[in-house]
Write a protein that holds these residues in place. Structure first.
Motif, PDB file in Angstrom:
ATOM      1  N   VAL A   1      10.871   5.738  -4.149  1.00 46.66           N
ATOM      2  CA  VAL A   1      10.509   4.835  -5.703  1.00 46.66           C
ATOM      3  C   VAL A   1       8.927   4.819  -6.105  1.00 46.66           C
ATOM      4  O   VAL A   1       8.916   4.909  -7.071  1.00 46.66           O
ATOM      5  CB  VAL A   1      10.668   3.483  -4.133  1.00 46.66           C
ATOM      6  N   THR A   2       8.252   4.928  -4.617  1.00 45.44           N
ATOM      7  CA  THR A   2       6.560   5.221  -4.895  1.00 45.44           C
ATOM      8  C   THR A   2       6.800   6.035  -6.707  1.00 45.44           C
ATOM      9  O   THR A   2       6.115   6.067  -7.594  1.00 45.44           O
ATOM     10  CB  THR A   2       6.685   5.762  -4.228  1.00 45.44           C
ATOM     11  N   ALA A   3       7.621   7.875  -6.267  1.00 46.09           N
ATOM     12  CA  ALA A   3       7.222   9.427  -7.388  1.00 46.09           C
ATOM     13  C   ALA A   3       8.058   8.535  -8.397  1.00 46.09           C
ATOM     14  O   ALA A   3       7.365   8.505  -9.441  1.00 46.09           O
ATOM     15  CB  ALA A   3       8.357   9.832  -6.824  1.00 46.09           C
TER      16      ALA A   3
ATOM     17  N   ALA B   1       6.992  -2.698   0.670  1.00 42.19           N
ATOM     18  CA  ALA B   1       7.558  -3.134  -0.809  1.00 42.19           C
ATOM     19  C   ALA B   1       6.664  -2.117  -1.608  1.00 42.19           C
ATOM     20  O   ALA B   1       5.585  -1.691  -1.443  1.00 42.19           O
ATOM     21  CB  ALA B   1       7.172  -4.538  -1.361  1.00 42.19           C
ATOM     22  N   MET B   2       6.802  -1.247  -3.034  1.00 34.01           N
ATOM     23  CA  MET B   2       6.738  -0.607  -3.634  1.00 34.01           C
ATOM     24  C   MET B   2       6.702  -0.924  -4.815  1.00 34.01           C
ATOM     25  O   MET B   2       7.854  -0.738  -5.778  1.00 34.01           O
ATOM     26  CB  MET B   2       6.894   1.426  -4.210  1.00 34.01           C
ATOM     27  N   PRO B   3       5.945  -1.459  -5.431  1.00 28.56           N
ATOM     28  CA  PRO B   3       5.932  -1.864  -7.154  1.00 28.56           C
ATOM     29  C   PRO B   3       5.481  -1.507  -8.060  1.00 28.56           C
ATOM     30  O   PRO B   3       5.000   0.106  -8.110  1.00 28.56           O
ATOM     31  CB  PRO B   3       5.311  -4.183  -7.085  1.00 28.56           C
TER      32      PRO B   3
ATOM     33  N   SER C   1       9.113   4.465  -9.815  1.00 30.86           N
ATOM     34  CA  SER C   1       9.159   3.950 -10.594  1.00 30.86           C
ATOM     35  C   SER C   1       7.614   3.151  -9.732  1.00 30.86           C
ATOM     36  O   SER C   1       7.332   3.223 -10.813  1.00 30.86           O
ATOM     37  CB  SER C   1       9.821   2.486  -9.915  1.00 30.86           C
ATOM     38  N   GLY C   2       7.369   3.445  -9.040  1.00 30.65           N
ATOM     39  CA  GLY C   2       5.533   3.040  -9.271  1.00 30.65           C
ATOM     40  C   GLY C   2       4.578   3.841  -9.615  1.00 30.65           C
ATOM     41  O   GLY C   2       4.400   3.166 -10.743  1.00 30.65           O
ATOM     42  N   SER C   3       5.119   5.052 -10.069  1.00 26.41           N
ATOM     43  CA  SER C   3       4.077   5.824 -10.651  1.00 26.41           C
ATOM     44  C   SER C   3       5.047   5.817 -11.956  1.00 26.41           C
ATOM     45  O   SER C   3       4.355   6.242 -12.765  1.00 26.41           O
ATOM     46  CB  SER C   3       3.659   7.401 -10.059  1.00 26.41           C
ATOM     47  N   GLY C   4       6.133   5.906 -11.872  1.00 26.98           N
ATOM     48  CA  GLY C   4       6.597   5.578 -13.819  1.00 26.98           C
ATOM     49  C   GLY C   4       5.850   5.425 -14.323  1.00 26.98           C
ATOM     50  O   GLY C   4       5.989   5.594 -15.955  1.00 26.98           O
TER      51      GLY C   4
ATOM     52  N   MET D   1       0.330  -1.123   0.026  1.00 26.99           N
ATOM     53  CA  MET D   1       0.336   0.129  -0.254  1.00 26.99           C
ATOM     54  C   MET D   1       0.592   1.177  -0.199  1.00 26.99           C
ATOM     55  O   MET D   1       2.058   1.285   0.446  1.00 26.99           O
ATOM     56  CB  MET D   1      -1.127   0.028   1.205  1.00 26.99           C
ATOM     57  N   ALA D   2       0.902   2.481  -1.203  1.00 29.33           N
ATOM     58  CA  ALA D   2       1.525   3.195  -0.980  1.00 29.33           C
ATOM     59  C   ALA D   2       1.436   4.208   0.100  1.00 29.33           C
ATOM     60  O   ALA D   2      -0.355   4.224   0.558  1.00 29.33           O
ATOM     61  CB  ALA D   2       0.966   4.100  -1.857  1.00 29.33           C
ATOM     62  N   GLY D   3       1.939   4.909   0.871  1.00 30.77           N
ATOM     63  CA  GLY D   3       2.050   5.747   2.297  1.00 30.77           C
ATOM     64  C   GLY D   3       2.075   5.305   3.272  1.00 30.77           C
ATOM     65  O   GLY D   3       1.454   6.064   3.964  1.00 30.77           O
TER      66      GLY D   3
HETATM   67  O1  LIG Z   1      -0.799   6.414  -7.762  1.00 30.60           O
HETATM   68  C1  LIG Z   1      -0.942   6.010  -6.774  1.00 30.60           C
HETATM   69  O2  LIG Z   1      -1.390   6.679  -5.881  1.00 30.60           O
HETATM   70  C2  LIG Z   1      -0.430   4.107  -6.828  1.00 30.60           C
HETATM   71  C3  LIG Z   1       1.146   4.570  -5.705  1.00 30.60           C
HETATM   72  C4  LIG Z   1       2.574   4.544  -6.783  1.00 30.60           C
HETATM   73  C5  LIG Z   1       1.359   4.119  -8.055  1.00 30.60           C
HETATM   74  N1  LIG Z   1       0.160   3.897  -7.955  1.00 30.60           N
END
Ligand SMILES: O=C(O)[C@@H]1CCC=N1
Ligand SMILES: NC(=O)C1=CN([C@@H]2O[C@H](COP(=O)(O)OP(=O)(O)OC[C@H]3O[C@@H](n4cnc5c(N)ncnc54)[C@H](O)[C@@H]3O)[C@@H](O)[C@H]2O)C=CC1
Length: 267
Positions: A166-168, A115-117, A170-173, A95-97
């Protein structure tokens, strides 16, 4: 190994399918907990694992519990999970954040990995940053790392706060990449191509250019130079990008995602 996945949407099922593909878990040992009736019916039809709609004592059997609901849905399930959880079970949250400390506190449980996939995990081509509470021993950490690696590659981070970066990045990438592709396709349409032709031109360009990054043994600047002839067309485009501060805008956007990830982890 027995695994329970709470929240079987895009990411939860990307993980489930990768584990099955590499035979890291048997279908009978994969408990899929999914609240949405429509979604759980689809999962039952796919026969990917044992599908149930709520957390119950069945989850107590699992060695690993993966939390892959949206961050805002965590509070609705934390009481049921706290009741059912066993001391030796390991939690893996994607879960993000939501920081490890908050998960530990809400579940009254120490063994938490975070983890942040990203969505290319659906193809086994993801990249995941992960970190763990100090109470998680090396054996458990390695087991979870092996599972994550079934979804692509991974990078262990000592410092949990770097998961926001990482979230910013590759997660959102993937969404940034699609945004760029969409803009290029739009340019193609405005220049007179059908969407399908514009899309083919852009997608094959991105694919080929990506492989050149990995194989050409040249820096990104050299790769740009190899395309942009002096006084030519590419230079005209790059000049306009610079005037519009496109690179700075992209960097500022990615940093805004990092700020949002940090805000979420404090809320
Ligand atoms: O946008 C989001 O909050 C989630 C986290 C990374 C990708 N999606
Ligand atoms: N989509 C992405 O690119 C990425 C998402 N994440 C994180 O992964 C998590 C899941 O994201 P997605 O898979 O995209 O969301 P999604 O909406 O596709 O999946 C979430 C699933 O959880 C289910 N759910 C909600 N409450 C539940 C409950 N109490 N019990 C059982 N199931 C429940 C929903 O019905 C849904 O099927 C989020 O926390 C997100 O921050 C992390 C990295 C990338």
């Amino acid at each position: 190994m027995k695994i329970a996945i709470v929240g079987c949407g895009n990411m939860g099922m990307a993980f489930a399918k990768s584990f099955l593909q590499y035979d890291l878990v048997k279908k009978d040992n994969l408990l899929l907990i999914e609240k949405s009736i429509e979604r759980s019916e689809a999962l039952k039809a796919e026969k990917t694992g044992v599908v149930v709609d709520t957390i119950s004592s069945r989850i107590s059997d699992a060695d690993l519990i993966i939390l892959s609901v949206k961050p805002q849905d965590f509070s609705a399930l934390q009481d049921a999970l706290r009741e059912a959880i066993q001391p030796q079970q390991v939690i893996l949250s994607i879960m993000a954040g939501i920081p490890i400390s908050a998960i530990q506190e809400k579940l009254n449980h120490r063994l938490v990995i975070r983890a942040m996939p990203n969505t290319p995990a659906m193809l086994g081509m993801g990249i995941t940053g992960f970190t763990a509470a100090k109470e998680v021993d090396l054996t458990n950490l390695r087991k979870v790392e092996n599972l994550i690696n079934a979804t692509g590659r991974s990078i262990f981070l000592e410092d949990e706060s770097m998961l926001d970066a990482v979230t910013a990045l590759s997660g959102s990438g993937p969404a940034y990449f699609y945004y760029l592709v969409k803009a290029m396709v739009e340019a193609g349409k405005q220049m007179g191509f059908d969407e399908s032709v514009a899309s083919l031109l852009v997608k094959q360009t991105m694919l080929g250019a990506f492989h050149l990054i990995n194989t050409a043994d040249k820096s990104l600047d050299d790769l740009i130079k190899a395309v942009a002839s002096k006084g030519g067309t590419t230079e005209a485009a790059l000049k306009r990008f610079e005037e519009g501060e496109l690179a700075d805008t992209l960097i500022a956007g990615i940093k805004a995602a990092q700020v949002r990830a940090t805000e979420l982890s404090k809320s």
